[in-house]
Each structure stands twice: as structure tokens, then as C-alpha cells.
Design an enzyme around this catalytic site. Structure first.
Site, short mmCIF file in Angstrom:
data_model
loop_
_atom_site.label_atom_id
_atom_site.label_comp_id
_atom_site.label_asym_id
_atom_site.label_seq_id
_atom_site.Cartn_x
_atom_site.Cartn_y
_atom_site.Cartn_z
N TYR A 1 -5.22 5.54 -0.71
CA TYR A 1 -4.07 4.67 -0.87
C TYR A 1 -4.21 3.79 -2.10
O TYR A 1 -5.29 3.41 -2.51
CB TYR A 1 -3.79 3.84 0.37
CG TYR A 1 -4.95 3.04 0.93
CD1 TYR A 1 -5.04 1.67 0.68
CD2 TYR A 1 -5.92 3.63 1.71
CE1 TYR A 1 -6.09 0.93 1.20
CE2 TYR A 1 -6.97 2.90 2.24
CZ TYR A 1 -7.05 1.55 1.98
OH TYR A 1 -8.08 0.82 2.49
N LYS B 1 0.84 -1.20 0.00
CA LYS B 1 0.00 0.00 0.00
C LYS B 1 0.88 1.25 0.00
O LYS B 1 1.90 1.28 0.67
CB LYS B 1 -0.87 0.05 1.26
CG LYS B 1 -1.86 -1.07 1.41
CD LYS B 1 -2.62 -0.93 2.73
CE LYS B 1 -3.57 -2.09 2.94
NZ LYS B 1 -4.28 -1.97 4.23
N ASP C 1 -13.14 -4.54 13.71
CA ASP C 1 -11.95 -4.21 14.51
C ASP C 1 -12.14 -4.52 15.99
O ASP C 1 -11.19 -4.89 16.68
CB ASP C 1 -11.56 -2.75 14.29
CG ASP C 1 -11.09 -2.50 12.86
OD1 ASP C 1 -10.69 -3.46 12.18
OD2 ASP C 1 -11.15 -1.34 12.43
#
Length: 186
Positions: free
Chosen positions: A132, A72, A167
Site C-alpha cells: 500500500y 492509503k 492488536d
């Protein structure tokens, strides 16, 4: 383009040159020939863009497993973030080590996250945008996460982060089986 080499092998920070005049500035944020001159030979195939409304939003620690592992090139185009990488390559001398870099729209700094590293960021202010480039397309079956608070990372947050369910429920680093192997460098 200036480059800063970091203590984790293959993790680089790029600082693109900005050309300024009375109107503002112009910058080449990515140019394959410039990266090749620096020894970085990557074929980016997809661009991603995220928006986080709240300060203290934490995204990560994420990865895509092989064969869809991604390198990335990350930049913050609005606001500021604390961007983190973790070496997840089994057998690496820096396995489990992390590095954090502040990225913001003002400086234009970019972080190169090699495949084999976990990646995440925390927003340091409201209304942040992160963009990104990646070297492999998104693949849902290869998508994964490691719990953000399982490596003693100092995210620089003053309160509990804003998290996704993914997450919040990710496995701890110590309980996770890495799909990445160290091969002496990338």
C-alpha cells in the site's frame, strides 16, 4: 481504471485495467493523472509491503493520528484478504460504521482508505502479501490501534485470529478517543 464508490463517503475501490496476452498480463496499478481525473488528489510519499505467513492473520485496526494521518491505497499482491475500514471521524454521519472488501492478487482490486478511517485486514489464505501507498511517512508517536473485535465486524474467520501484541492490547472503540474530526468530506 474502473472505480466503485462505496457507502462510506470517500472510500473507493479501484479496478485497474489489465492487458493480457499469452505471457500473462500487465497493469498500471497507480497513475496520478488517472486518480486526479476521478477527483482524487493525493500525494503518496511512502510504499509499504507486508507478508503474512498464516491464514487468519489479522492486522488492525490501525491509524496514524494527525499531523501524520495517512490516506492509503491498498492492494493484495499475493493471496487474498478481507480488508476493513471504519469511519473514525467524530461528527461524521457514519462514525463507527465499517465496510469490508475482499482484495486478492487475481482481481487486482485496490481499496482507497481516506485518512480519518481505521484500517485492518484478515488473511483468507496462507502466504499473503499486501502492498500500500501512503500520503504521510510513518511516525511512531502518531501510530495507534483500536481493538479489532470491538465493532461487531464479521471478519469471516473460522477460528481465533493470529494477532500481534499491539492488536491484542489495543483499546476498544467505545473506550478510545478519536483524533479525527469530520469536516463535511475530504
Amino acid at each position: 481504471m474502473k472505480v466503485e464508490r462505496k457507502e462510506l463517503k470517500d472510500v473507493l475501490v479501484f479496478i485497474p485495467k489489465r492487458f493480457q496476452d499469452e505471457r500473462g498480463w500487465f497493469s498500471e496499478t497507480w497513475k496520478s493523472s488517472d486518480l486526479k481525473d476521478l477527483g482524487v488528489n493525493l500525494d503518496f510519499v511512502q510504499d509499504n509491503h507486508s507478508y503474512s505467513a498464516d491464514s487468519g492473520t489479522l492486522r488492525g485496526l490501525h491509524y496514524q493520528a494527525p499531523p501524520f494521518a495517512q490516506d492509503k491505497l491498498v492492494r493484495c499482491t499475493r493471496g487474498s484478504i478481507f480488508d476493513v475500514v471504519v469511519d473514525a471521524r467524530v461528527g461524521s454521519p457514519t462514525y463507527g460504521h465499517w465496510l469490508g472488501v475482499e482484495l486478492d492478487a487475481k482481481s487486482g482490486k485496490q481499496l482507497l482508505v481516506p485518512n480519518g478511517f481505521l484500517h485492518g485486514f484478515a488473511t483468507l489464505e496462507a502466504d499473503c502479501e499486501v502492498q500500500y501507498k501512503v500520503t504521510a511517512p510513518y511516525d511512531a508517536a502518531s501510530d495507534g490501534a483500536v481493538r479489532w473485535d470491538s465493532l461487531d465486524i464479521d471478519w469471516g474467520l473460522e477460528s481465533a485470529p493470529v494477532l500481534s501484541v499491539k492488536d491484542e492490547t489495543a483499546p476498544r472503540f467505545a473506550d478510545w478517543k478519536s483524533p479525527f474530526r469530520y469536516e463535511g468530506g475530504q
